[in-house]
Design a protein around this motif. Structure first.
Motif, PDB file in Angstrom:
ATOM      1  N   LEU A  23       0.826  -1.193   0.000  1.00 59.04           N
ATOM      2  CA  LEU A  23       0.000   0.000   0.000  1.00 59.04           C
ATOM      3  C   LEU A  23       0.870   1.256   0.000  1.00 59.04           C
ATOM      4  CD1 LEU A  23      -2.944  -0.753   2.449  1.00 59.04           C
ATOM      5  CD2 LEU A  23      -3.046  -0.393  -0.002  1.00 59.04           C
ATOM      6  N   TYR A  24       1.928   1.230   0.759  1.00 61.15           N
ATOM      7  CA  TYR A  24       2.839   2.359   0.833  1.00 61.15           C
ATOM      8  C   TYR A  24       3.467   2.625  -0.540  1.00 61.15           C
ATOM      9  CZ  TYR A  24       6.847   5.185   2.136  1.00 61.15           C
ATOM     10  OH  TYR A  24       7.786   6.175   2.220  1.00 61.15           O
ATOM     11  N   LEU A  25       3.924   1.562  -1.218  1.00 61.76           N
ATOM     12  CA  LEU A  25       4.534   1.703  -2.539  1.00 61.76           C
ATOM     13  C   LEU A  25       3.521   2.174  -3.577  1.00 61.76           C
ATOM     14  CD1 LEU A  25       6.904  -1.385  -2.744  1.00 61.76           C
ATOM     15  CD2 LEU A  25       7.535   1.008  -2.567  1.00 61.76           C
ATOM     16  N   ARG A  26       2.288   1.631  -3.491  1.00 59.18           N
ATOM     17  CA  ARG A  26       1.253   2.078  -4.424  1.00 59.18           C
ATOM     18  C   ARG A  26       0.968   3.561  -4.260  1.00 59.18           C
ATOM     19  NH1 ARG A  26      -3.456  -2.219  -3.893  1.00 59.18           N
ATOM     20  NH2 ARG A  26      -2.048  -3.969  -3.845  1.00 59.18           N
ATOM     21  N   GLY A  27       0.949   4.064  -3.049  1.00 60.15           N
ATOM     22  CA  GLY A  27       0.711   5.481  -2.785  1.00 60.15           C
ATOM     23  C   GLY A  27       1.813   6.339  -3.394  1.00 60.15           C
ATOM     24  N   ILE A  28       3.051   5.904  -3.269  1.00 57.72           N
ATOM     25  CA  ILE A  28       4.173   6.645  -3.844  1.00 57.72           C
ATOM     26  C   ILE A  28       4.075   6.642  -5.366  1.00 57.72           C
ATOM     27  CG2 ILE A  28       6.684   6.633  -4.186  1.00 57.72           C
ATOM     28  CD1 ILE A  28       6.940   5.670  -1.295  1.00 57.72           C
ATOM     29  N   ILE A  29       3.772   5.470  -5.941  1.00 59.70           N
ATOM     30  CA  ILE A  29       3.670   5.346  -7.395  1.00 59.70           C
ATOM     31  C   ILE A  29       2.518   6.206  -7.917  1.00 59.70           C
ATOM     32  CG2 ILE A  29       3.133   3.748  -9.288  1.00 59.70           C
ATOM     33  CD1 ILE A  29       4.730   1.616  -7.681  1.00 59.70           C
ATOM     34  N   ASN A  30       1.343   6.162  -7.242  1.00 59.65           N
ATOM     35  CA  ASN A  30       0.199   6.979  -7.658  1.00 59.65           C
ATOM     36  C   ASN A  30       0.528   8.467  -7.563  1.00 59.65           C
ATOM     37  OD1 ASN A  30      -1.563   5.004  -8.423  1.00 59.65           O
ATOM     38  ND2 ASN A  30      -2.596   4.870  -6.426  1.00 59.65           N
ATOM     39  N   HIS A  31       1.215   8.862  -6.486  1.00 53.96           N
ATOM     40  CA  HIS A  31       1.598  10.267  -6.312  1.00 53.96           C
ATOM     41  C   HIS A  31       2.525  10.706  -7.449  1.00 53.96           C
ATOM     42  CE1 HIS A  31       2.737  13.979  -4.425  1.00 53.96           C
ATOM     43  NE2 HIS A  31       4.012  13.645  -4.531  1.00 53.96           N
ATOM     44  N   LYS A  32       3.504   9.870  -7.777  1.00 50.69           N
ATOM     45  CA  LYS A  32       4.429  10.206  -8.858  1.00 50.69           C
ATOM     46  C   LYS A  32       3.703  10.209 -10.205  1.00 50.69           C
ATOM     47  CE  LYS A  32       8.718   8.774  -6.731  1.00 50.69           C
ATOM     48  NZ  LYS A  32       9.884   7.914  -6.811  1.00 50.69           N
ATOM     49  N   SER A  33       2.757   9.301 -10.391  1.00 50.82           N
ATOM     50  CA  SER A  33       2.002   9.220 -11.635  1.00 50.82           C
ATOM     51  C   SER A  33       1.140  10.475 -11.816  1.00 50.82           C
ATOM     52  CB  SER A  33       1.132   7.967 -11.623  1.00 50.82           C
ATOM     53  OG  SER A  33       0.323   7.919 -12.750  1.00 50.82           O
ATOM     54  N   ILE A  34       0.480  10.906 -10.775  1.00 45.86           N
ATOM     55  CA  ILE A  34      -0.345  12.113 -10.839  1.00 45.86           C
ATOM     56  C   ILE A  34       0.534  13.327 -11.110  1.00 45.86           C
ATOM     57  CG2 ILE A  34      -1.789  13.676  -9.453  1.00 45.86           C
ATOM     58  CD1 ILE A  34      -2.934  11.131  -8.098  1.00 45.86           C
ATOM     59  N   ARG A  35       1.682  13.380 -10.445  1.00 43.31           N
ATOM     60  CA  ARG A  35       2.607  14.494 -10.654  1.00 43.31           C
ATOM     61  C   ARG A  35       3.112  14.525 -12.101  1.00 43.31           C
ATOM     62  NH1 ARG A  35       8.198  15.652  -7.541  1.00 43.31           N
ATOM     63  NH2 ARG A  35       8.351  17.828  -8.165  1.00 43.31           N
ATOM     64  N   MET A  36       3.421  13.378 -12.652  1.00 43.41           N
ATOM     65  CA  MET A  36       3.879  13.292 -14.041  1.00 43.41           C
ATOM     66  C   MET A  36       2.763  13.719 -15.002  1.00 43.41           C
ATOM     67  SD  MET A  36       7.008  12.548 -14.140  1.00 43.41           S
ATOM     68  CE  MET A  36       7.220  12.180 -15.842  1.00 43.41           C
ATOM     69  N   LYS A  37       1.526  13.351 -14.726  1.00 49.08           N
ATOM     70  CA  LYS A  37       0.405  13.759 -15.559  1.00 49.08           C
ATOM     71  C   LYS A  37       0.257  15.284 -15.544  1.00 49.08           C
ATOM     72  CE  LYS A  37      -2.375   9.579 -15.096  1.00 49.08           C
ATOM     73  NZ  LYS A  37      -3.595   9.011 -14.500  1.00 49.08           N
ATOM     74  N   LYS A  38       0.409  15.891 -14.366  1.00 57.31           N
ATOM     75  CA  LYS A  38       0.311  17.347 -14.261  1.00 57.31           C
ATOM     76  C   LYS A  38       1.429  18.030 -15.054  1.00 57.31           C
ATOM     77  CE  LYS A  38      -2.059  17.677  -9.813  1.00 57.31           C
ATOM     78  NZ  LYS A  38      -1.947  18.115  -8.420  1.00 57.31           N
ATOM     79  N   ILE A  39       2.625  17.503 -14.945  1.00 59.86           N
ATOM     80  CA  ILE A  39       3.765  18.060 -15.683  1.00 59.86           C
ATOM     81  C   ILE A  39       3.525  17.918 -17.181  1.00 59.86           C
ATOM     82  CG2 ILE A  39       6.223  17.729 -16.234  1.00 59.86           C
ATOM     83  CD1 ILE A  39       6.619  17.081 -13.230  1.00 59.86           C
ATOM     84  N   PHE A  40       3.016  16.783 -17.614  1.00 61.79           N
ATOM     85  CA  PHE A  40       2.742  16.552 -19.034  1.00 61.79           C
ATOM     86  C   PHE A  40       1.679  17.546 -19.546  1.00 61.79           C
ATOM     87  CE2 PHE A  40       0.154  14.490 -22.329  1.00 61.79           C
ATOM     88  CZ  PHE A  40       1.129  14.344 -23.316  1.00 61.79           C
ATOM     89  N   VAL A  41       0.583  17.706 -18.812  1.00 62.89           N
ATOM     90  CA  VAL A  41      -0.485  18.623 -19.218  1.00 62.89           C
ATOM     91  C   VAL A  41       0.047  20.058 -19.255  1.00 62.89           C
ATOM     92  CG1 VAL A  41      -2.704  19.623 -18.500  1.00 62.89           C
ATOM     93  CG2 VAL A  41      -2.382  17.148 -18.455  1.00 62.89           C
ATOM     94  N   PHE A  42       0.841  20.446 -18.266  1.00 63.63           N
ATOM     95  CA  PHE A  42       1.415  21.787 -18.221  1.00 63.63           C
ATOM     96  C   PHE A  42       2.338  22.024 -19.421  1.00 63.63           C
ATOM     97  CE2 PHE A  42       4.728  24.747 -16.739  1.00 63.63           C
ATOM     98  CZ  PHE A  42       3.925  25.854 -16.502  1.00 63.63           C
TER      99      PHE A  42
END
Length: 188
Positions: A3-22
């Motif tokens: 669960l801890y690793l999934r949270g980190i991966i999801n956080h990084k994935s969301i951050r990457m999506k924001k960077i891509f959209v920006f």
């Protein structure tokens, strides 16, 4: 741990999506600005062509008292409002007669302190935010000349608003000056 690793991966994935959209948004805005800048460059070039044509034909025609050169800037269908017509729209022949009368009554005709202005056009008659039209030209300056009969020097502040057509001719013009001061300047 999973669960801890999934949270980190999801956080990084969301951050990457924001960077891509920006990044995508910045690229789009940059492309739009390039198109807008090119449109402005093209409009400025057309505006400069219109001003150069006005100087070479209208002003040079006045200076040389060459009526045909002067009138070559105007479309045959020109709509003209003279400074003394009270807002009445006149045509090509009326404008030609007024120019000829000016040639006949004045010498050493020059246009000084000239300034030229172009777009954008803002219109108080509607909610339009304005348009960039390089075929809309305004000028203001001072006509100096010598009255032929009295040999008196005159100065007249002048402003004109002109619209050029696709053929580089003026199809509409309104000009403003204090024609009432002409007799007074001649009498002084």
């Amino acid at each position: 741990h999973s669960l801890y690793l999934r949270g980190i991966i999801n956080h990084k994935s969301i951050r990457m999506k924001k960077i891509f959209v920006f990044t995508l948004l910045l690229t789009f805005i940059s492309c739009q600005q390039t198109e807008t800048n090119q449109e402005l460059v093209n409009s400025k070039k057309q505006f400069e062509i219109n001003v150069a044509s006005f100087k070479a034909k209208f002003l040079e025609g006045f200076a040389k008292e060459d009526l045909e050169l002067q009138m070559s800037i105007f479309a045959d269908s020109v709509k003209w409002t003279s400074p003394s017509a009270g807002g009445e729209l006149l045509g090509y022949e009326d404008l030609k007669k007024a120019a000829k009368d000016y040639h006949d009554n004045f010498d050493m005709i020059t246009y000084t302190n000239a300034m030229y202005f172009g777009s954008p056009i803002f219109n108080s008659q509607n909610d339009n935010l304005g348009m960039a039209d390089p075929n809309y030209v305004r000028t203001g300056g001072v006509w100096t000349n010598v009255h032929t009969e009295s040999n008196k020097s005159l100065k007249l502040k002048w402003m004109a608003v002109m619209w050029f057509n696709k053929d580089g001719q003026i199809h509409q013009m309104t000009d403003f000056m204090d024609v009432g001061s002409i007799p007074q300047q001649i009498a002084d």
